[in-house]
Design a protein around this motif. Structure first.
Motif, PDB file in Angstrom:
ATOM      1  N   SER A 204       0.701  -1.036  -0.051  1.00  0.00           N
ATOM      2  CA  SER A 204       0.286  -0.145  -0.112  1.00  0.00           C
ATOM      3  C   SER A 204       0.963   1.470  -0.471  1.00  0.00           C
ATOM      4  CB  SER A 204      -1.168   0.146   1.185  1.00  0.00           C
ATOM      5  OG  SER A 204      -2.252   1.219   0.779  1.00  0.00           O
ATOM      6  N   TYR A 205       0.228   2.497  -0.146  1.00  0.00           N
ATOM      7  CA  TYR A 205       0.601   3.692   0.186  1.00  0.00           C
ATOM      8  C   TYR A 205      -0.366   4.719   0.908  1.00  0.00           C
ATOM      9  CZ  TYR A 205      -1.244   4.653  -4.655  1.00  0.00           C
ATOM     10  OH  TYR A 205      -2.016   4.216  -5.413  1.00  0.00           O
ATOM     11  N   LEU A 206       0.456   5.660   0.894  1.00  0.00           N
ATOM     12  CA  LEU A 206       0.068   6.985   1.506  1.00  0.00           C
ATOM     13  C   LEU A 206      -1.054   6.856   2.105  1.00  0.00           C
ATOM     14  CD1 LEU A 206      -0.855   9.282  -1.854  1.00  0.00           C
ATOM     15  CD2 LEU A 206       0.363   9.575   0.036  1.00  0.00           C
ATOM     16  N   LYS A 207      -2.762   7.195   2.679  1.00  0.00           N
ATOM     17  CA  LYS A 207      -2.925   6.346   4.181  1.00  0.00           C
ATOM     18  C   LYS A 207      -4.033   5.175   4.572  1.00  0.00           C
ATOM     19  CE  LYS A 207      -7.928   8.142   5.820  1.00  0.00           C
ATOM     20  NZ  LYS A 207      -8.230   6.922   5.554  1.00  0.00           N
ATOM     21  N   MET A 208      -3.876   5.255   2.894  1.00  0.00           N
ATOM     22  CA  MET A 208      -3.925   3.185   2.283  1.00  0.00           C
ATOM     23  C   MET A 208      -3.404   2.536   3.800  1.00  0.00           C
ATOM     24  SD  MET A 208      -7.061   3.043   1.258  1.00  0.00           S
ATOM     25  CE  MET A 208      -7.874   4.660   1.540  1.00  0.00           C
ATOM     26  N   VAL A 209      -2.142   2.916   3.793  1.00  0.00           N
ATOM     27  CA  VAL A 209      -1.256   2.492   4.733  1.00  0.00           C
ATOM     28  C   VAL A 209      -1.510   2.468   5.633  1.00  0.00           C
ATOM     29  CG1 VAL A 209       1.128   2.041   6.058  1.00  0.00           C
ATOM     30  CG2 VAL A 209       0.729   2.939   3.838  1.00  0.00           C
ATOM     31  N   LYS A 210      -1.932   3.128   6.805  1.00  0.00           N
ATOM     32  CA  LYS A 210      -2.756   3.143   7.815  1.00  0.00           C
ATOM     33  C   LYS A 210      -3.436   2.250   8.191  1.00  0.00           C
ATOM     34  CE  LYS A 210      -4.838   6.610  10.242  1.00  0.00           C
ATOM     35  NZ  LYS A 210      -5.234   8.168  10.025  1.00  0.00           N
ATOM     36  N   ASP A 211      -4.461   2.544   6.708  1.00  0.00           N
ATOM     37  CA  ASP A 211      -5.663   2.100   6.846  1.00  0.00           C
ATOM     38  C   ASP A 211      -5.603   0.094   7.108  1.00  0.00           C
ATOM     39  OD1 ASP A 211      -7.423   3.744   7.345  1.00  0.00           O
ATOM     40  OD2 ASP A 211      -8.259   3.737   5.536  1.00  0.00           O
ATOM     41  N   SER A 212      -5.002  -0.175   6.041  1.00  0.00           N
ATOM     42  CA  SER A 212      -4.063  -1.341   5.650  1.00  0.00           C
ATOM     43  C   SER A 212      -3.404  -2.019   7.101  1.00  0.00           C
ATOM     44  CB  SER A 212      -2.978  -1.510   4.801  1.00  0.00           C
ATOM     45  OG  SER A 212      -4.171  -1.095   3.409  1.00  0.00           O
ATOM     46  N   LEU A 213      -3.393  -0.968   8.060  1.00  0.00           N
ATOM     47  CA  LEU A 213      -2.598  -1.707   8.914  1.00  0.00           C
ATOM     48  C   LEU A 213      -3.746  -1.899  10.235  1.00  0.00           C
ATOM     49  CD1 LEU A 213       0.092  -2.201  10.889  1.00  0.00           C
ATOM     50  CD2 LEU A 213       0.146   0.138  10.778  1.00  0.00           C
ATOM     51  N   LYS A 214      -5.264  -1.170   9.861  1.00  0.00           N
ATOM     52  CA  LYS A 214      -5.719  -1.514  11.173  1.00  0.00           C
ATOM     53  C   LYS A 214      -6.550  -2.841  10.526  1.00  0.00           C
ATOM     54  CE  LYS A 214      -7.502   3.336  11.781  1.00  0.00           C
ATOM     55  NZ  LYS A 214      -8.163   3.992  11.883  1.00  0.00           N
ATOM     56  N   ALA A 215      -6.777  -2.951   9.618  1.00  0.00           N
ATOM     57  CA  ALA A 215      -7.434  -4.236   8.785  1.00  0.00           C
ATOM     58  C   ALA A 215      -6.790  -5.547   9.106  1.00  0.00           C
ATOM     59  CB  ALA A 215      -7.513  -3.982   7.496  1.00  0.00           C
ATOM     60  N   ILE A 216      -5.232  -4.858   9.190  1.00  0.00           N
ATOM     61  CA  ILE A 216      -4.190  -6.336   9.691  1.00  0.00           C
ATOM     62  C   ILE A 216      -4.761  -7.137  10.689  1.00  0.00           C
ATOM     63  CG2 ILE A 216      -1.679  -7.251   9.974  1.00  0.00           C
ATOM     64  CD1 ILE A 216      -1.058  -5.795   7.174  1.00  0.00           C
ATOM     65  N   GLU A 217      -4.805  -6.089  11.488  1.00  0.00           N
ATOM     66  CA  GLU A 217      -4.874  -6.416  12.943  1.00  0.00           C
ATOM     67  C   GLU A 217      -6.238  -7.786  13.608  1.00  0.00           C
ATOM     68  OE1 GLU A 217      -5.157  -3.092  15.795  1.00  0.00           O
ATOM     69  OE2 GLU A 217      -3.084  -2.187  15.142  1.00  0.00           O
ATOM     70  N   LYS A 218      -7.014  -6.970  12.405  1.00  0.00           N
ATOM     71  CA  LYS A 218      -8.330  -7.619  12.768  1.00  0.00           C
ATOM     72  C   LYS A 218      -7.686  -9.435  11.862  1.00  0.00           C
ATOM     73  CE  LYS A 218     -11.234  -4.580  13.495  1.00  0.00           C
ATOM     74  NZ  LYS A 218     -12.616  -3.183  12.628  1.00  0.00           N
ATOM     75  N   ILE A 255      -2.565  -5.837  -2.786  1.00  0.00           N
ATOM     76  CA  ILE A 255      -2.613  -4.235  -2.923  1.00  0.00           C
ATOM     77  C   ILE A 255      -3.787  -3.746  -2.450  1.00  0.00           C
ATOM     78  CG2 ILE A 255      -2.022  -2.963  -4.837  1.00  0.00           C
ATOM     79  CD1 ILE A 255      -1.111  -4.913  -6.603  1.00  0.00           C
ATOM     80  N   VAL A 256      -3.714  -2.154  -1.792  1.00  0.00           N
ATOM     81  CA  VAL A 256      -4.357  -1.443  -1.516  1.00  0.00           C
ATOM     82  C   VAL A 256      -4.740  -0.249  -1.723  1.00  0.00           C
ATOM     83  CG1 VAL A 256      -6.078  -0.717   0.255  1.00  0.00           C
ATOM     84  CG2 VAL A 256      -4.928  -2.984   0.362  1.00  0.00           C
ATOM     85  N   GLU A 257      -5.430   0.054  -2.444  1.00  0.00           N
ATOM     86  CA  GLU A 257      -5.272   1.847  -2.785  1.00  0.00           C
ATOM     87  C   GLU A 257      -6.261   2.565  -2.674  1.00  0.00           C
ATOM     88  OE1 GLU A 257      -4.560   1.823  -7.375  1.00  0.00           O
ATOM     89  OE2 GLU A 257      -5.330  -0.284  -7.268  1.00  0.00           O
ATOM     90  N   GLU A 258      -5.999   3.759  -2.619  1.00  0.00           N
ATOM     91  CA  GLU A 258      -7.241   4.851  -3.009  1.00  0.00           C
ATOM     92  C   GLU A 258      -7.694   4.739  -3.603  1.00  0.00           C
ATOM     93  OE1 GLU A 258      -7.481   7.540   1.339  1.00  0.00           O
ATOM     94  OE2 GLU A 258      -7.949   9.050  -1.102  1.00  0.00           O
ATOM     95  N   ASP A 259      -6.697   5.415  -4.852  1.00  0.00           N
ATOM     96  CA  ASP A 259      -7.003   5.174  -6.529  1.00  0.00           C
ATOM     97  C   ASP A 259      -8.190   4.469  -6.778  1.00  0.00           C
ATOM     98  OD1 ASP A 259      -6.469   6.216  -8.572  1.00  0.00           O
ATOM     99  OD2 ASP A 259      -4.580   5.169  -9.028  1.00  0.00           O
ATOM    100  N   GLU A 291     -13.675   3.265  -6.072  1.00  0.00           N
ATOM    101  CA  GLU A 291     -14.877   2.145  -6.563  1.00  0.00           C
ATOM    102  C   GLU A 291     -14.656   3.058  -8.235  1.00  0.00           C
ATOM    103  OE1 GLU A 291     -16.829   0.005  -7.006  1.00  0.00           O
ATOM    104  OE2 GLU A 291     -16.230  -0.286  -4.406  1.00  0.00           O
ATOM    105  N   ASP A 292     -14.565   3.013  -9.291  1.00  0.00           N
ATOM    106  CA  ASP A 292     -14.931   3.544 -10.455  1.00  0.00           C
ATOM    107  C   ASP A 292     -16.118   4.261 -11.048  1.00  0.00           C
ATOM    108  OD1 ASP A 292     -12.032   3.365 -11.325  1.00  0.00           O
ATOM    109  OD2 ASP A 292     -13.684   1.177 -12.946  1.00  0.00           O
ATOM    110  N   VAL A 293     -16.455   5.399  -9.663  1.00  0.00           N
ATOM    111  CA  VAL A 293     -16.959   6.913  -9.261  1.00  0.00           C
ATOM    112  C   VAL A 293     -16.205   8.066  -9.434  1.00  0.00           C
ATOM    113  CG1 VAL A 293     -19.187   5.251  -9.702  1.00  0.00           C
ATOM    114  CG2 VAL A 293     -17.518   6.795  -7.444  1.00  0.00           C
ATOM    115  N   PRO A 294     -17.335   9.072  -9.899  1.00  0.00           N
ATOM    116  CA  PRO A 294     -16.527  10.137  -8.920  1.00  0.00           C
ATOM    117  C   PRO A 294     -16.577  10.546  -7.247  1.00  0.00           C
ATOM    118  CG  PRO A 294     -17.737  11.088 -11.221  1.00  0.00           C
ATOM    119  CD  PRO A 294     -18.289   9.500 -10.401  1.00  0.00           C
ATOM    120  N   PRO A 307     -11.810   2.217   0.062  1.00  0.00           N
ATOM    121  CA  PRO A 307     -11.764   1.408   1.196  1.00  0.00           C
ATOM    122  C   PRO A 307     -12.072   1.300   2.474  1.00  0.00           C
ATOM    123  CG  PRO A 307      -9.562   1.129  -0.520  1.00  0.00           C
ATOM    124  CD  PRO A 307     -10.805   2.094  -0.843  1.00  0.00           C
ATOM    125  N   THR A 308     -12.369   1.318   2.811  1.00  0.00           N
ATOM    126  CA  THR A 308     -11.547   1.450   4.481  1.00  0.00           C
ATOM    127  C   THR A 308     -11.584  -0.028   5.892  1.00  0.00           C
ATOM    128  OG1 THR A 308     -14.207   0.595   5.468  1.00  0.00           O
ATOM    129  CG2 THR A 308     -14.342   3.304   4.356  1.00  0.00           C
TER     130      THR A 308
END
Lengths: 325, 323
Positions: A204-218, A255-259, A291-294, A307-308
């Motif tokens: 991951s990269y940018l903010k999704m690193v933090k969100d991925s870390l939270k997810a990984i614990e669970k 791979i986790v991205e906000e893009d 998602e593929d939306v504005p 992603p959350t």
């Protein structure tokens, strides 16, 4: 130290060390920066080196390129990545190509900082992730800062590189607290293994690193496994070595991205993994992306578009089960 | 104008004309490819401006062979670049539209119309805070004067009183689009009159171009801010080699050819008794010879190696990482 303070310190120290470092952008001076990154610099260095520009992004970057040609080390701030599209001609047609098309005669020591990503209900024209555009351009370096330590070290190094660097920040990280190790000799081009693990590699990269870390614990608790988390840090060039080392161990990649998913940056990472590490994999690569939306304004819809931690958790668990983890 | 000055102007314009005529021939032979934009007819602008603006930084559009030569770039290196050879000024990686030489403070050949203007403005800003009063010369065409980059640049240069000369080469055509179809007026200096001193001159007269750029240079050197010059001129050839110029009448072309900058300088100098006839014969011969040498140099020069494909992309530090 807060993420924005780390960025401020990097610029401040660079300006202190080298008089040729200048910053420019809309509201960077008297106002202190719309995310307070340049706070205090106007008072300290004056209006010649801390330059309040008009809202004209083409010129913010174009002027910065001219300053770089003249021997300065400009740090341009674009208020949000959406606005950087107005400067795309200068970044892509000029900054990225000048060294090459001059046969190596021109150097463009330029840093363009831009915050992006989905913040909080800023709607479609202020919530974007365009790293895939910049990371696809030869001649550019693209760094993505997910934490104060990398933000400080990578920005300071970027300013002193003799090539154009796109420095990506995330709007929700500015007030995040984190340790900065000032004695570290950080290589901004290298990805970082944030957390070691044996069974799944999460990239991951940018903010999704933090969100991925939270997810990984669970995930680890739920499946009784361990996950390795890689923060890419540099999107161009991409540190495939760190990715390969991890996948050779875990045999599985997420791979986790906000893009946005289609053509997003993760598509490139996924393609490289499939191309170079196919026979190391025990499962298809999982891509978790926007998602593929504005990006919509409504909070419920906004959260549905990216992603959350909960969604990352659920998707990885279900994928892991399907693939016999 | 003294005799030495007239001789210098004549020789450089003739050299430029011969260079372009020969470049066209070499293009037909297949030695030059891609887009080739010839300066034939506009030599007074290229030579007059470069000889007046000798010190500061120059940013140009892509019709820049003669500007580069007048600035002091060796015609051999320019021709070799057109041939795509390694010995070319940009190692064969730039071509006709990208002739850069920092040693001459010449940043020539931006092929995004108007794209070099914000860059020139930024350079002028740097020169101002560095205390370099020579400033910047930015040349562009009528087409660029309709772009957003142009208006942003005019605004910023004026707001910050930057030492920059905006030199608009108005040859009336943006490829095949006449300026009157896309601009509210054809005298384009009107666009900036509220921002800075702006004048319109005869760009077919090298002495007039030289004198006006000298005036502009003194103005910006004194820290008074930017200065704008519009020079009326005409290109005899199409926009590039792929344009036969069908959109223009023969009559219009003939009117401007009758104002030919090279021929008229010669006639005037002879009439005024400034220069003797023998000089022109000798200058014509020498110009042809210099161009011939440039072509021979370009023919003999070497092709780049495939291994050079990834060279010149990054500085050493970044290259080590990227490769």
């Amino acid at each position: 130290m807060l993420y924005r303070e780390a960025l401020n310190k990097a610029i401040d120290e660079a300006m202190e060390i080298d008089k040729s470092v200048v910053i420019l952008g809309e509201d960077v001076g008297r106002y202190g920066g719309s995310y307070r990154v340049s706070e205090g610099l106007f008072a300290k260095y004056g209006k010649e080196r801390v330059i309040d520009t008009p809202i004209a992004e083409l010129s913010i970057v174009g002027n910065a390129i001219g300053m770089a040609i003249a021997g300065l080390r400009p740090v341009a701030e674009i208020m949000t990545v959406n606005f950087s599209l107005l400067a795309l001609d200068q970044i892509i047609n000029h900054a990225s190509k000048f060294r090459y098309m001059s046969g190596g005669k021109l150097a463009i020591p330029l840093t363009v900082r831009m915050p992006g990503g989905v913040s909080r209900q800023l709607a479609a024209q202020h919530s974007e992730s365009y790293e895939t555009i910049y990371a696809s351009i030869p001649g550019l370096i693209v760094f993505a800062a997910s934490n104060p330590n990398y933000a400080y070290h990578a920005l300071k190094k970027a300013i002193f590189l003799n090539d154009p660097v796109i420095f990506l920040e995330h709007e929700l990280l500015y007030n995040e607290e984190g340790e900065v190790d000032f004695n570290e000799d950080l290589d901004p081009f290298k990805a970082k293994v944030v957390k070691e693990g044996e069974d799944i590699t999460v990239i991951s990269y940018l903010k999704m690193v933090k969100d991925s870390l939270k997810a990984i614990e669970k995930i680890e608790k739920s499946l009784n496994i361990t996950c390795e988390l890689i923060d890419l840090n540099s999107l161009r060039p991409l540190d495939m070595q760190t990715i390969a080392n991890s996948i050779k161990k875990t045999k599985r990649a997420v791979i986790v991205e906000e893009d946005h998913k289609s053509g997003g940056y993760g598509a490139e990472v996924c393609a490289r993994i499939c191309e170079e590490l196919f026979y190391e994999l025990d499962a298809p690569v999982l891509r978790i992306a926007g998602e593929d939306v504005p990006i919509p304004y409504n909070r419920k819809l906004e959260l549905a578009s990216i992603p959350t931690p909960d969604k990352i958790t659920a998707k990885i668990i279900s994928w892991a089960k399907e693939n016999g983890v | 104008m003294n005799s030495a000055r007239v001789k210098e102007f004549y020789y450089l314009m003739k050299l430029g004309r011969e260079f372009e005529i020969r470049a066209k021939e070499e293009y037909m032979k297949g030695n030059i490819a891609g887009f080739l934009h010839l300066d034939i007819g506009q030599e007074a602008v290229s030579v007059g401006s470069m000889k007046a603006f000798m010190k500061g930084d120059v940013f140009t559009h892509y019709r820049e062979h003669v500007l580069a030569i007048a600035r002091g770039m060796d015609p051999k290196l320019v021709m070799a670049e057109l041939f795509g050879k390694r010995e070319g000024v940009s190692k064969g990686k730039g071509g006709s539209m990208h002739l850069f030489e920092p040693k001459l403070s010449f940043y020539g050949g931006d092929a995004i119309v108007g794209g070099h203007l914000p860059i020139a403005v930024g350079c002028a800003y740097a020169r101002k805070i560095q205390g370099e009063n020579a400033g910047v010369f930015a040349i562009f065409g009528d087409g660029a004067s309709n772009s957003g980059a142009f208006f942003e640049s005019i605004n910023i240069a004026a707001a910050w009183k930057l030492p920059i000369i905006f030199f608009l080469e108005n040859n009336y055509y943006a490829i095949g689009t006449h300026i009157s179809w896309v601009s509210p007026f054809v005298e384009l200096y009107n666009k900036v009159k509220n921002y800075m001193p702006a004048v319109r001159i005869n760009g077919m007269d090298v002495c007039e171009v030289y004198e006006e750029v000298m005036r502009a240079k003194n103005y910006i050197e004194n820290g008074l801010g930017p200065y704008f010059i519009e020079a009326e001129c005409y290109r005899y050839e199409g926009h590039s080699m792929s344009d036969s110029g069908q959109y223009r009448s023969k009559e219009e072309l003939e009117i401007f050819k009758s104002k030919d900058p090279i021929e008229n300088l010669r006639k005037k100098a002879l009439k005024d008794g400034l220069v003797e006839e023998s000089f022109f014969k000798e200058a014509d011969r020498k110009a042809q010879m210099e161009v011939e040498e440039a072509v021979q140099f370009a023919l003999r020069a070497s092709e780049p190696e495939i291994s050079e494909l990834y060279e010149d992309l990054f500085c050493k530090e970044c290259s080590n990482v990227v490769s």
